[in-house]
Scaffold this motif. Structure first.
Motif, PDB file in Angstrom:
ATOM      1  N   PHE A 194     -43.386  14.647  -3.331  1.00 43.32           N
ATOM      2  CA  PHE A 194     -44.126  14.148  -2.175  1.00 43.32           C
ATOM      3  C   PHE A 194     -44.628  15.300  -1.312  1.00 43.32           C
ATOM      4  CE2 PHE A 194     -40.739  11.073  -3.227  1.00 43.32           C
ATOM      5  CZ  PHE A 194     -41.513   9.981  -3.582  1.00 43.32           C
ATOM      6  N   GLN A 195     -43.811  16.326  -1.208  1.00 42.62           N
ATOM      7  CA  GLN A 195     -44.172  17.517  -0.429  1.00 42.62           C
ATOM      8  C   GLN A 195     -45.411  18.185  -1.023  1.00 42.62           C
ATOM      9  OE1 GLN A 195     -41.028  20.405  -0.446  1.00 42.62           O
ATOM     10  NE2 GLN A 195     -42.339  22.074   0.206  1.00 42.62           N
ATOM     11  N   ALA A 196     -45.392  18.448  -2.313  1.00 39.35           N
ATOM     12  CA  ALA A 196     -46.525  19.090  -2.976  1.00 39.35           C
ATOM     13  C   ALA A 196     -47.779  18.228  -2.870  1.00 39.35           C
ATOM     14  CB  ALA A 196     -46.194  19.366  -4.440  1.00 39.35           C
ATOM     15  N   ALA A 197     -47.624  16.915  -2.991  1.00 38.81           N
ATOM     16  CA  ALA A 197     -48.771  16.014  -2.896  1.00 38.81           C
ATOM     17  C   ALA A 197     -49.394  16.075  -1.506  1.00 38.81           C
ATOM     18  CB  ALA A 197     -48.346  14.585  -3.227  1.00 38.81           C
ATOM     19  N   ALA A 198     -48.550  16.093  -0.470  1.00 34.50           N
ATOM     20  CA  ALA A 198     -49.067  16.164   0.897  1.00 34.50           C
ATOM     21  C   ALA A 198     -49.768  17.497   1.157  1.00 34.50           C
ATOM     22  CB  ALA A 198     -47.936  15.956   1.898  1.00 34.50           C
ATOM     23  N   GLU A 199     -49.216  18.558   0.606  1.00 30.52           N
ATOM     24  CA  GLU A 199     -49.825  19.883   0.777  1.00 30.52           C
ATOM     25  C   GLU A 199     -51.199  19.950   0.128  1.00 30.52           C
ATOM     26  OE1 GLU A 199     -45.634  22.469   0.740  1.00 30.52           O
ATOM     27  OE2 GLU A 199     -46.765  22.134  -1.100  1.00 30.52           O
ATOM     28  N   GLN A 200     -51.318  19.374  -1.049  1.00 30.41           N
ATOM     29  CA  GLN A 200     -52.578  19.467  -1.790  1.00 30.41           C
ATOM     30  C   GLN A 200     -53.590  18.404  -1.384  1.00 30.41           C
ATOM     31  OE1 GLN A 200     -53.290  22.023  -4.100  1.00 30.41           O
ATOM     32  NE2 GLN A 200     -51.464  22.793  -3.048  1.00 30.41           N
ATOM     33  N   GLN A 201     -53.142  17.183  -1.173  1.00 30.40           N
ATOM     34  CA  GLN A 201     -54.060  16.081  -0.887  1.00 30.40           C
ATOM     35  C   GLN A 201     -54.426  15.972   0.588  1.00 30.40           C
ATOM     36  OE1 GLN A 201     -51.689  12.880  -2.481  1.00 30.40           O
ATOM     37  NE2 GLN A 201     -52.486  13.137  -4.560  1.00 30.40           N
ATOM     38  N   LEU A 202     -53.494  16.321   1.461  1.00 37.28           N
ATOM     39  CA  LEU A 202     -53.722  16.197   2.904  1.00 37.28           C
ATOM     40  C   LEU A 202     -53.858  17.545   3.594  1.00 37.28           C
ATOM     41  CD1 LEU A 202     -50.970  13.497   3.667  1.00 37.28           C
ATOM     42  CD2 LEU A 202     -53.358  13.127   2.994  1.00 37.28           C
ATOM     43  N   GLN A 203     -53.674  18.618   2.821  1.00 40.72           N
ATOM     44  CA  GLN A 203     -53.652  19.981   3.380  1.00 40.72           C
ATOM     45  C   GLN A 203     -52.618  20.118   4.494  1.00 40.72           C
ATOM     46  OE1 GLN A 203     -57.100  18.472   2.982  1.00 40.72           O
ATOM     47  NE2 GLN A 203     -56.512  19.160   0.945  1.00 40.72           N
ATOM     48  N   ALA A 204     -51.515  19.415   4.327  1.00 39.31           N
ATOM     49  CA  ALA A 204     -50.421  19.505   5.300  1.00 39.31           C
ATOM     50  C   ALA A 204     -49.897  20.940   5.332  1.00 39.31           C
ATOM     51  CB  ALA A 204     -49.299  18.549   4.925  1.00 39.31           C
ATOM     52  N   ARG A 205     -49.520  21.394   6.528  1.00 40.04           N
ATOM     53  CA  ARG A 205     -48.991  22.745   6.702  1.00 40.04           C
ATOM     54  C   ARG A 205     -47.462  22.720   6.741  1.00 40.04           C
ATOM     55  NH1 ARG A 205     -49.267  24.863  11.159  1.00 40.04           N
ATOM     56  NH2 ARG A 205     -50.249  23.304  12.513  1.00 40.04           N
ATOM     57  N   THR A 206     -46.860  23.745   6.193  1.00 41.32           N
ATOM     58  CA  THR A 206     -45.408  23.873   6.227  1.00 41.32           C
ATOM     59  C   THR A 206     -44.985  24.564   7.513  1.00 41.32           C
ATOM     60  OG1 THR A 206     -45.198  23.969   3.828  1.00 41.32           O
ATOM     61  CG2 THR A 206     -43.387  24.894   5.121  1.00 41.32           C
ATOM     62  N   LEU A 207     -44.241  23.839   8.330  1.00 43.33           N
ATOM     63  CA  LEU A 207     -43.706  24.420   9.548  1.00 43.33           C
ATOM     64  C   LEU A 207     -42.471  25.264   9.217  1.00 43.33           C
ATOM     65  CD1 LEU A 207     -44.691  24.122  12.488  1.00 43.33           C
ATOM     66  CD2 LEU A 207     -42.916  22.395  12.819  1.00 43.33           C
ATOM     67  N   ARG A 208     -41.663  24.753   8.285  1.00 43.53           N
ATOM     68  CA  ARG A 208     -40.475  25.484   7.835  1.00 43.53           C
ATOM     69  C   ARG A 208     -39.945  24.822   6.562  1.00 43.53           C
ATOM     70  NH1 ARG A 208     -36.191  28.670  10.331  1.00 43.53           N
ATOM     71  NH2 ARG A 208     -35.301  29.755   8.516  1.00 43.53           N
ATOM     72  N   ASP A 209     -39.698  25.606   5.540  1.00 40.73           N
ATOM     73  CA  ASP A 209     -39.025  25.058   4.370  1.00 40.73           C
ATOM     74  C   ASP A 209     -37.546  25.448   4.433  1.00 40.73           C
ATOM     75  OD1 ASP A 209     -38.736  27.670   3.354  1.00 40.73           O
ATOM     76  OD2 ASP A 209     -40.466  27.495   2.020  1.00 40.73           O
ATOM     77  N   GLY A 210     -36.830  25.230   3.351  1.00 42.22           N
ATOM     78  CA  GLY A 210     -35.392  25.443   3.404  1.00 42.22           C
ATOM     79  C   GLY A 210     -34.931  26.880   3.260  1.00 42.22           C
ATOM     80  N   THR A 211     -35.843  27.803   3.026  1.00 39.21           N
ATOM     81  CA  THR A 211     -35.479  29.201   2.814  1.00 39.21           C
ATOM     82  C   THR A 211     -34.658  29.758   3.979  1.00 39.21           C
ATOM     83  OG1 THR A 211     -37.494  29.555   1.515  1.00 39.21           O
ATOM     84  CG2 THR A 211     -36.353  31.511   2.331  1.00 39.21           C
ATOM     85  N   GLY A 212     -33.495  30.275   3.669  1.00 36.66           N
ATOM     86  CA  GLY A 212     -32.635  30.845   4.698  1.00 36.66           C
ATOM     87  C   GLY A 212     -31.863  29.824   5.511  1.00 36.66           C
TER      88      GLY A 212
END
Length: 327
Positions: A194-212
């Protein structure tokens, strides 16, 4: 009052099923190894295993039939496990904590390696929000009790905020995406694909992922009665999951070709999700127990579950020869 209501609403997702506890126990106890009922979600290695068909062939030699049921999220899957409609399934880190708190008779069987980039806090492409700290007072959509629930808690903590500083809007993925597109929520905490779909289809921006912040382990869980009664079936299942994971690491493009039509997503979107996933299922290790205990303690401290849990009490121990072979 708000804390008590919130705690009840979270645990109630699983606790409603506990009233059928006696029936569940009877169902599980009568369930023999002639059928293995697996719950899966629209992501992860179980999707690949289902598509490959190798498990069915292997277990057929033992006289075991495999049945698959798809669930929209981890909490719903574990509710199915709790009421006896499935024997085995996969979820993120948080759902088993809430299920255990509600009394579900489950065991952790194995886990995948960390995949911290396969879950994230997303905002619309034109959102003015640039940091997690700016989420204060904002509406954040998430699937309650899911892996992203813990990501949100940790991200807010890292930004100097409390969980009570945001307005959580509890929605399953499909409804959360609709709310996100309408602009009725300010952010959405979600996992792949769902995350990848939102990024590609809606150009949603990542505020923060789980890294760290989080490991984002995927956990394989079974009902305690089934795992204890059928260790050879569970062991074979984990071996097949591990083999599919190795194939996926070796040739992610092939996996993408295979899985994209099953997910109903483009190859581009599927490829992103496949490559961000962790592969290589292993039986539960002491360090993973410690990490999962930290998650449980976090939700206890937040008063989102009613009592302290012991993760070590719900870990499945594989047969000695199987454990040695996996090392």
């Amino acid at each position: 009052m708000r804390t008590i209501t919130l705690r009840r609403s979270l645990v109630a997702l699983f606790a409603a099923a506990i009233s059928f506890g006696a029936i569940t126990q009877a169902q599980a106890a009568s369930q023999d190894k002639s059928v293995l009922r697996i719950g899966y979600q629209k992501y992860g290695t179980l999707v690949l295993l289902k598509a490959k068909g190798s498990l069915e062939k292997r277990l057929a030699e033992q006289g075991v039939e495999v049945k698959w049921t798809e669930f929209p999220g981890g909490p719903q899957l574990l509710e199915g496990l709790n009421v006896g409609s499935i024997d085995f399934g996969v979820t993120g880190e948080t759902p088993p904590v809430f299920a255990q708190a509600a009394g579900a008779d489950l065991l952790y069987v194995a886990h995948e390696p960390p995949a911290p980039t396969s879950e994230a806090i997303l905002v619309p492409k034109d959102s003015p929000l640039k940091s997690v700290a700016e989420l204060k007072g904002k509406k954040v959509a998430l699937n309650k009790g899911s892996n992203v629930h813990y990501l949100l808690v940790r991200a807010l903590e890292d930004a100097g905020l409390k969980y009570s500083d945001v307005q959580p809007v509890y929605l399953p993925p499909a409804d959360a995406r609709a709310a996100f597109e309408r602009g009725s929520v300010d952010a959405w905490v979600i996992w792949d694909p769902f995350q990848a779909a939102a990024e590609q289809q809606l150009q949603a921006r990542t505020l923060r992922d789980g890294t760290g912040l989080v490991d984002n382990h995927q956990f394989y869980l079974a009902t305690k009665p089934y795992a204890q009664k059928n260790p050879e079936v569970i062991s074979a299942l984990i071996e097949e999951i591990r083999a599919v994971g190795e194939d996926s690491k070796a040739d992610p493009d092939k996996v993408t070709e295979q899985v994209a039509p099953l997910l109903g997503l483009s190859k581009e979107i599927t490829s992103i999700a496949v490559k961000r996933q962790g592969y290589g299922a292993q039986f539960i290790t002491p360090d993973v127990i410690v990490a999962q205990q930290k998650i449980a303690d976090t939700f206890t401290d937040l008063k989102l579950i009613p009592k302290k849990l012991s993760i070590a009490d719900v870990i499945w121990t594989p047969p000695a020869k199987v454990a040695q072979a996996a090392q």
